[in-house]
Write a protein that holds these residues in place. Structure first.
Motif, short mmCIF file in Angstrom:
data_model
loop_
_atom_site.label_atom_id
_atom_site.label_comp_id
_atom_site.label_asym_id
_atom_site.label_seq_id
_atom_site.Cartn_x
_atom_site.Cartn_y
_atom_site.Cartn_z
N ALA A 1 0.84 -1.20 0.00
CA ALA A 1 0.00 0.00 0.00
C ALA A 1 0.87 1.25 0.00
N GLY A 2 1.95 1.23 0.77
CA GLY A 2 2.86 2.38 0.80
C GLY A 2 3.51 2.62 -0.55
N ALA A 3 3.86 1.53 -1.23
CA ALA A 3 4.47 1.67 -2.55
C ALA A 3 3.49 2.30 -3.54
N ARG A 4 2.23 1.85 -3.49
CA ARG A 4 1.23 2.42 -4.40
C ARG A 4 0.95 3.89 -4.09
N LEU A 5 0.84 4.21 -2.80
CA LEU A 5 0.52 5.59 -2.40
C LEU A 5 1.64 6.56 -2.73
N THR A 6 2.88 6.10 -2.63
CA THR A 6 4.01 7.00 -2.86
C THR A 6 4.50 6.98 -4.31
N GLU A 7 3.97 6.08 -5.13
CA GLU A 7 4.43 5.97 -6.53
C GLU A 7 4.30 7.29 -7.30
N PRO A 8 3.20 8.06 -7.15
CA PRO A 8 3.12 9.33 -7.89
C PRO A 8 4.18 10.35 -7.47
N PHE A 9 4.82 10.12 -6.32
CA PHE A 9 5.82 11.05 -5.80
C PHE A 9 7.21 10.43 -5.83
N ALA A 10 7.42 9.54 -6.82
CA ALA A 10 8.71 8.84 -6.97
C ALA A 10 9.09 8.12 -5.68
N HIS A 11 8.06 7.60 -4.98
CA HIS A 11 8.22 6.82 -3.76
C HIS A 11 8.88 7.60 -2.62
N ARG A 12 8.76 8.91 -2.67
CA ARG A 12 9.25 9.70 -1.54
C ARG A 12 8.40 9.39 -0.31
N GLY A 13 9.05 9.06 0.77
CA GLY A 13 8.36 8.69 2.00
C GLY A 13 8.23 7.18 2.19
N PHE A 14 8.44 6.41 1.12
CA PHE A 14 8.30 4.96 1.23
C PHE A 14 9.35 4.38 2.18
N SER A 15 10.60 4.81 2.03
CA SER A 15 11.66 4.26 2.88
C SER A 15 11.42 4.59 4.35
#
Length: 323
Positions: free
Chosen positions: A37-51
């Motif tokens: 879910a985190g990967a999908r949510l952050t995908e539009p922002f180049a995964h910023r915040g995923f790590s």
């Protein structure tokens, strides 16, 4: 871990083809759902915040290896919850789409893949797999900790690529100081004593010809992910560039002067190409300012393709546009 400890020690296995996760506890299944879910949510922002999300989850997770089936002939392992690689649990995610598209368009070509700054070896695993053409590969990694994971991934895939624990520089010989806090961002550029990791022997791309690793009569795809020493690495690969090679170098989004490209375009005979999201094709970069509309995110790197080869130029331009 004691014999009575109930925690699982076998790897979790995840098949990107089917989405099946095996060997996970309930807690780990919930964590995997959160990671996806985190990967999908952050995908539009180049995964910023995923790590950051993965690091928050980390203390709740037992040390465990994730073994991902990438295709029918490629397996890739990393620690469960790893802040960088766990995005692979999202089946829709394509890592470095420009390289994916290019490699899948040159499956028929007889080339050697040279993976510099290989990290855990994802591209070495893929390039040597049957769907990508089963090409020979050499994976070079400066960090001894990463090199251990790299050797693990080589072993998981029948040791079909060579692993070398070295750093890439302008000239071969001596040692470089490696520093960094994240395994995906270790660098020998301006080592920070506070983040110093280790000293590592240095090779150049051309020294791979000198020591017989590479035959200059062959064809090569060279990936440079060397965290700030791209120009030095290219300087150390002049004979390899004169051979039938294409070199991927990273242009970081934070460098608004496009320094790597300016250096490349100043070299006689060098041409540069980049995947243009406007056309879906690899376009030639004739002026560094062309990258202004490509490098839209200051926090990520962008691969540019550097070559003097008419063959590789033709194959880049012939890559079909994205659907």
């Amino acid at each position: 871990m004691s014999a009575s400890d109930p925690r699982p020690v076998t790897p979790l296995t995840f098949d990107r083809r089917t989405g099946r996760l095996d060997g996970a506890t309930l807690k780990e299944r919930l964590a995997a759902i959160a990671i996806r879910a985190g990967a999908r949510l952050t995908e539009p922002f180049a995964h910023r915040g995923f790590s950051l999300g993965c690091r928050i989850l980390g203390p709740a997770l037992d040390p465990r290896e994730t073994l991902v089936q990438l295709n029918d002939d490629a397996r890739f392992a990393f620690p469960f919850g790893d802040p960088y690689w766990s995005v692979l649990l999202d089946r829709s995610y394509v890592y470095e789409i420009e390289l994916e598209r290019f490699l899948m368009n040159v499956v028929d070509v007889d080339y050697t893949f040279v993976d510099c700054g290989a990290n855990y070896g994802l591209w070495s695993v893929l390039a040597t797999s049957r769907p990508y053409g089963a090409h020979p590969a050499i994976a070079i990694e400066a960090s001894s900790r990463n090199a251990e994971k790299l050797r693990r991934n080589a072993a998981l895939n029948g040791n079909r690529f060579t692993v070398r624990h070295q750093a890439i520089g302008a000239t071969a010989g001596g040692v470089a100081r490696l520093s960094g806090h994240k395994h995906e961002a270790f660098t020998i550029a301006g080592a920070d004593d506070a983040a110093f990791c280790e000293e590592v022997p240095v090779v150049s791309l051309d020294s791979l010809i000198d020591d017989g690793t590479l035959d200059p009569s062959g064809r090569f795809i060279v990936k440079l992910d060397v965290e700030g020493v791209e120009i030095d690495a290219l300087k150390g690969g002049q004979r390899l560039l004169d051979a039938d090679s294409v070199i991927l170098a990273e242009e970081h989004g934070s460098d608004r002067s496009h320094g790597v490209t300016r250096w490349v375009l100043a070299q006689p005979g060098c041409r540069e190409f980049v995947l243009d999201p406007r056309t879906g094709r690899f376009e030639e970069v004739r002026d560094a300012a062309f990258l202004d509309h490509i490098k839209t995110n200051h926090a990520v790197g962008y691969n540019v393709f550097v070559t003097k080869s008419a063959f590789w130029t033709e194959r880049l331009l012939a890559t079909p546009p994205a659907r």
